[in-house]
Design an enzyme around this catalytic site. Sequence first.
Site, PDB file in Angstrom:
ATOM      1  N   ASP A 143       0.990  -1.141   0.002  1.00 41.15           N
ATOM      2  CA  ASP A 143      -0.027   0.046  -0.061  1.00 41.15           C
ATOM      3  C   ASP A 143       0.921   1.158   0.026  1.00 41.15           C
ATOM      4  O   ASP A 143       2.023   1.137   0.282  1.00 41.15           O
ATOM      5  CB  ASP A 143      -0.835  -0.088   1.303  1.00 41.15           C
ATOM      6  CG  ASP A 143      -1.625   1.185   1.602  1.00 41.15           C
ATOM      7  OD1 ASP A 143      -2.473   1.685   0.600  1.00 41.15           O
ATOM      8  OD2 ASP A 143      -1.688   1.682   2.750  1.00 41.15           O
ATOM      9  N   LYS A 151      -7.679  -4.547  -4.838  1.00 39.31           N
ATOM     10  CA  LYS A 151      -6.345  -5.008  -4.141  1.00 39.31           C
ATOM     11  C   LYS A 151      -6.378  -6.487  -4.156  1.00 39.31           C
ATOM     12  O   LYS A 151      -5.010  -7.269  -4.375  1.00 39.31           O
ATOM     13  CB  LYS A 151      -6.146  -4.355  -3.121  1.00 39.31           C
ATOM     14  CG  LYS A 151      -5.865  -2.708  -3.194  1.00 39.31           C
ATOM     15  CD  LYS A 151      -5.375  -2.088  -1.969  1.00 39.31           C
ATOM     16  CE  LYS A 151      -5.137  -0.747  -2.057  1.00 39.31           C
ATOM     17  NZ  LYS A 151      -4.740   0.048  -0.500  1.00 39.31           N
ATOM     18  N   GLY A 200      -4.900   3.818  -3.591  1.00 38.44           N
ATOM     19  CA  GLY A 200      -6.111   4.453  -3.958  1.00 38.44           C
ATOM     20  C   GLY A 200      -5.859   5.625  -4.405  1.00 38.44           C
ATOM     21  O   GLY A 200      -6.940   6.427  -4.882  1.00 38.44           O
ATOM     22  N   ASN A 228      -8.264  -0.700   4.514  1.00 43.15           N
ATOM     23  CA  ASN A 228      -8.756  -0.793   3.137  1.00 43.15           C
ATOM     24  C   ASN A 228      -7.751  -1.934   2.430  1.00 43.15           C
ATOM     25  O   ASN A 228      -7.844  -2.467   1.431  1.00 43.15           O
ATOM     26  CB  ASN A 228      -8.502   0.154   2.179  1.00 43.15           C
ATOM     27  CG  ASN A 228      -7.227   1.072   2.329  1.00 43.15           C
ATOM     28  OD1 ASN A 228      -6.357   0.601   3.326  1.00 43.15           O
ATOM     29  ND2 ASN A 228      -6.826   1.644   1.535  1.00 43.15           N
ATOM     30  N   ASP A 229      -6.600  -2.161   3.488  1.00 46.26           N
ATOM     31  CA  ASP A 229      -5.737  -3.208   2.757  1.00 46.26           C
ATOM     32  C   ASP A 229      -5.773  -4.510   3.451  1.00 46.26           C
ATOM     33  O   ASP A 229      -5.163  -5.485   3.154  1.00 46.26           O
ATOM     34  CB  ASP A 229      -4.309  -2.982   3.229  1.00 46.26           C
ATOM     35  CG  ASP A 229      -3.835  -1.401   2.863  1.00 46.26           C
ATOM     36  OD1 ASP A 229      -4.109  -1.175   1.818  1.00 46.26           O
ATOM     37  OD2 ASP A 229      -3.457  -0.618   3.651  1.00 46.26           O
ATOM     38  N   GLU A 269      -7.726  15.091   7.493  1.00 41.99           N
ATOM     39  CA  GLU A 269      -8.684  16.107   8.057  1.00 41.99           C
ATOM     40  C   GLU A 269      -7.942  16.876   9.356  1.00 41.99           C
ATOM     41  O   GLU A 269      -8.040  17.967   9.366  1.00 41.99           O
ATOM     42  CB  GLU A 269      -9.976  15.437   8.626  1.00 41.99           C
ATOM     43  CG  GLU A 269     -10.830  14.891   7.697  1.00 41.99           C
ATOM     44  CD  GLU A 269     -12.335  14.330   8.117  1.00 41.99           C
ATOM     45  OE1 GLU A 269     -12.244  14.047   9.684  1.00 41.99           O
ATOM     46  OE2 GLU A 269     -13.299  14.476   7.693  1.00 41.99           O
TER      47      GLU A 269
END
EC number: 7.6.2.1
Lengths: 341, 1157
Positions: free
Chosen positions: B407, B772, B679, B796-797, B503
């Site tokens: 990633d 992925k 991403g 997300n990985d 953020e």
Amino acid sequence: MKNQEETANRPDNTAFTQQRLPAWQPMLSAGIVIPGFVLIGVAFIGIGIALFVTSQNIQVLERDYTGVDKDSPCFKCTNSGTKNCVCTINFSLSKLFEGPVFFYYGLSNYYQNYRKYGVSRDDSQLSGDLDAFKSPADTCSPYDKDSQDRPIVPCGSIANSMFNDTFKLYQIVNGKKKEVPLDGKGIAWWTDYNIKFRNPSAVNGSFQAAFAKTVKPINWARPAYELDPKDSANNGFLNQDFLVWMRAAAFPDFRKLYRRVTEGDYAKGLPAGNYSLDITYNYPVLSFDGRKKVVFSNVSWMGGKNQFLGIAYLVIGSLCVVMSLVMLIVYAKFKFPEEDA
Amino acid sequence: MLRWIRQQLGFDPPHQSDTRTVYIANRFPQHGHYVPQKFADNRIISSKYTIWNFVPKNLFEQFRRIANFYFLIIFLVQLMIDTPTSPVTSGLPLFFVITVTAIKQGYEDWLRHKADNEVNGAPVFVVRSGSLVQTRSKNIRVGDIVRVAKDETFPADLVLLSSDRAEGTCHITTASLDGETNLKTHIAVPETAKSQSVSRLEALQAVVECQQPEADLYRFVGRITVTEQGEEIVRPLGPENLLLRGARLKNTKEIYGVAVYTGMESKMALNYKCKSQKRSAVEKSMNTFLIIYLGILLFEAILSTILKYAWQAENKWDEPFYNQKTEQEKNSSQILKFISDFLAFLVLYNFIIPISLYVTVEMQKFLGSFFIGWDLDLYHEESDQKAQVNTSDLNEELGQVEYVFTDKTGTLTENEMQFRECSINGIKYQEINGKLVPEGMTDDFPDGSVPHLSGEEELFLKAVSLCHTVQISYDQTDSPPTTFPYANGVSAQMEYYASSPDEKALVEATKRMGVTFTGSNGESMEIKTFGKSEKYKLLHVLEFDANRRRMSVILQTPSGEKMLFTKGAESSVLPYTKSGEIEKTRLHVDEFALKGLRTLVVGCRRFSTQEYEEVDRRLHEARTALQQREDRLTEVFAFIERDLELLGATGVEDKLQEKVQETIEALRLAGIKVWVLTGDKHETAVSVSLSCGHFHRTMNILELVQQKSDNECAEQLRRLARRIKEDHVIQHGLVVDGSSLSLALREHEKLFMEVCRNCSAVLCCRMAPLQKAKVVRLLKTSPEKPITLAVGDGANDVSMIQEAHVGIGIMGKEGRQAVRNSDYAIARFKFLAKLLLVHGHFYYIRIATLVQYFFYKNVCFITPQFLYQFFCLFSQQTLYDSVYLTLYNICFTSLPILVYSLFEQLVHPHVLQSKPALYRDISKNSLLSFKTFLYWTLLGFCHAFIFFFGSYILMGEDTSLMGNGQILKANRQLMFGNWTFGTLVFTVMVITVTLKLALETHFWTWMNHFVTWGSIAFYFIFSLFYGGIIWPFLHTQDMYFVFVQLLSSGSAWFAIIIIVLTCLFPDVIKKVLYRHLQPTSTQKSQVIETYQGLSCVESLCCLSEGERGCGRLGQLVERVMGHCDPGRVSRSWSDPDPFYSNDRSVLTLSPVEATHC
């Protein structure tokens, strides 16, 4: 210094946890191996020569007396009908057969290492346990009880098939037979004779009474307590021939020690001359293609005649030397590049 | 009754309906039809066993293993048939193996029981019959109202009813669930929030309806119906109302909640699921070898059986006079005898299957994996984190990796965001000294002057400081609980907590620029613009999700206007904008991306009153829906987030982690292909890829991006394949984006793989999490079946980490989900180099040798038995005594190999790390290749032949080895007998097998010496002891004094020496010749190592100076002077890495990048 809390998870810095234990890191490279091989090779060749020469000096005399050939002296006894058949083998020695001379009988094609045969014995019986006299172990079957259900002592195939040829050795001195005294003591393992095998304790002072209500093995001519009529101490389970027989051989061709020639005129060995050997031929082997022989041999510090051990040392020793030469050439030609090239 | 039994047994699912209805405080309606639902109690059971079922259940589990089951069968066969070896010979090792495993598992389960009891017995406060009752956690039932005080964990999944705050909010942290340390605000519905005391809760009439328990931590759908003065009020319930078991209450004095999911039905418990088992390549080869050996075993048994019958055809061999059969033997049927003979041979040879292999491998892996956690080189000081091993099953797989999928964000980069640039209304700005300066201008304002912002700028900054989900925490947590912290005003200790580092960076940046976010509660947000406070009413939050890739807030400005602020990825915001400097902004965004900045686009929308009413209504409807809530929400969100006015874009920089370039280069030198899956935008990804050395300037970069149609994609792929063919000298890099990838994978998988295999670096950008995983699976299942490793840090990985053969989690800022789902977790990407190149290499060599050696030693063990059958009429006579048969694997030869497999280092770790190419020596499972396996097996057979026939010939006719026994008594020449022969073979075997391992050992620690020589010594001592006593409980005294008799013969010693040396001699020659004629690079580096002096390599600081001739003395001096303290040394990378090049990326546009490089 970091404070303790901030580095609470820090692993210990020890040789063990960091896999940095002090270690010897040998490498099998030519540099180390060549001198090693030369040393080993030289040593082996030395040992090999010593072993080989020793083995060469051992005298062995072997005579097959099965009587397969019609013209062999024991052919007459091969007929199973004849009992206590005696045949005679003559041989002559051209020089002194150095003593102590060991007298073996040998059997071929005889499978003492057959599994069912090997377990067919009762060690508690043989250690003199009277309870085992009454009910021999199952492993002894079919030689545990006779047809009338009487227990056999000693039970089992091994005991039952005990070798029962007997030998008498004569030197022919001036045409007369002069008996060579044979020593039957100490031919079995010391531990077998003194610890492992025990006779039953005498009942009412009678050794024979201990065997009451038992029968002798089917093939035996005499019961166990009468195995050696001449020497009362050599009876029962402590009979030396019995002990020798009970140690099963590893291979189908084997020799077993019968007697030693150590006494009287023959303490130095068997002098040159003619000898005759009287054989009481009892043991049948032809039914399974077996062979019987007698062997006279003397022994060295490293055992009986076996050239192979000496040869093996010589071969491996010289191989070591040769290979170290080969490696030397290789080493000279293909030295490692100092850095990776 | 029947149904109850079926339910208990788990045949019928106990819950029929899709929802569960929970009556608060279990106040069921007095009238009306009501069937009470049955819920699990609040006991957490993580243990597998109880005292009662431990033995049967554990035995059952263990016998499901093929090897154990096999030995059980052998054992049972031995009990049934007339066996050549006593059942003890296989029973005892089996018992040993099973016991060791059971003890280990029992211990682990005991720890779990202890933990369970602690959790289940924890005191909790429950509202029952109008008062607060203390009870134990396990007694909580669904529907109970539970009180939780500050800093306590929630004992069950609760729906928040009220907190001590009037608005019904509370803060929690879910660190123990998903590792996210930020504070999350959860809210109660207003109708229940009022019930802040026990007495008022007692009056509360409410029903919660919610879905049946499910594992997803972030999903909860339900509604609460509150009956107030006869009037029913329905409110939606979502994840923000649910307090998960295991989370901790923060910043809030106390809360009341109603338990909805308890015990094993709580979300935490549902997430206990055991991970899917990954099996390493070594284990697979091990199983293949086992099957081959099973084949050999069957072959030997069948051959022996057939030969036995061929032999027995003649009566003279079948039943000679001296060995007659029993009646029973004569009468039993031929077939039965045949089968029983076959089984007997099977039993006789069964030890060719190494029984202790599995248990040794398990111990090796379990104990060996500690070294990873202990390694100081893998310890990250700043975050105080050491490497973590979640499964020890894959240690050796680390040495086999061929593809690394990594990633980008948080893995290659720090995930430490710094605001750099922004674009407002078509003008680019940079942040200089905390001020927003338009591009091209310098910071010419003298310090202290009040900068004035244009309207657009101010709006942009406000949008950025309002549109987020950041929480604030104040350092004085013990502030008076009655006042909500932010009422104290902005304190210096104010700290932002955000789930997304972007953020946080943005909010911090606006704070520096003068627009400070000072706090929010569930209903309003407050900012300070240059000291002037403004309060915005928070109407709605449209949370971020990965598919939408944007988030929004709807606020009521102080002036009463209702506004929507949206921020998100440019691809998901720009299409919905209708006004503003769209084109210019797009240009700027691309420029930012080119510099490797992460970009976000900010937009807003003003609602008219009618518009807002509709939005409000539709949102409410979607949020209260019980079915398909997600779909409906997506629909509503799409309806709201459109017609946006573009405000600008932000560029946030993510710093590269240390040593990323070196690590990637090292991996590449090790023959590992590195793929970056991210991403991020195409341009961002390429630029990061270049700066981290993944792409070289010399590489020819091929692109497969923005493919819209199938044909186009295929055409492009063919073009790329052609170019690679034409240009095979140069290295290629490939860039693929998510959408093109899905096209390529759909139809042209083969072509795509072809292209990928020929590229030395592949970069996939714009990837969705599942994509992925798909890429990993594609590679995994390609014809070569390469070993893949995935490394990532975020949620997300997870899918890719689970998919790959080895999953590595980076302990980063994005929570712990990746770490929890990984097989290994490390703190930094750079640790990957040591993990693979050193630990992986070691583990692989260790385990591979272990496996081969096990097979070898069992071949050595059993083949003489097989050969002996040829000399004993195939009567199944054993060569060795039962005790030796039993103890060979568990005592005489077990420890040296275990110690070897824990400590072996054939090259110094430093050499392995500085020469990554050595990794290629072990690639493709080379030490377990069929050739190597054949070599070991044949070696085993050869040795066995030498043991057996060597002893056979040397023994002659049973007398030649036995000397005249001068040791005992003069002039005796005794005979050996079969047991002595067997013991001779066994002695030679134990010595040879142990020495063979000694030849393989390169790293002799004191432990190796101890176990190697200790094993041989133990064998001798044991044999003397075993043979020295008449054992009262044994049937036969076959071995009595056999060993002593053997050793008392001088020629037996000579025989032992010559046989052992003959066995090892060819092996030594082979090793030496190979080392000199065909050295592997590993062997070369061993030589270099010794030439340079071991001591020198041991201390890295000597070498790093490049001092070749650093001698022992120099090192000693250094040690003494304290220059070389081992702690520092072991952690330092050798700085002038040989492969380190000053190859900067082509695109060093960004000044930012130059600063950190």
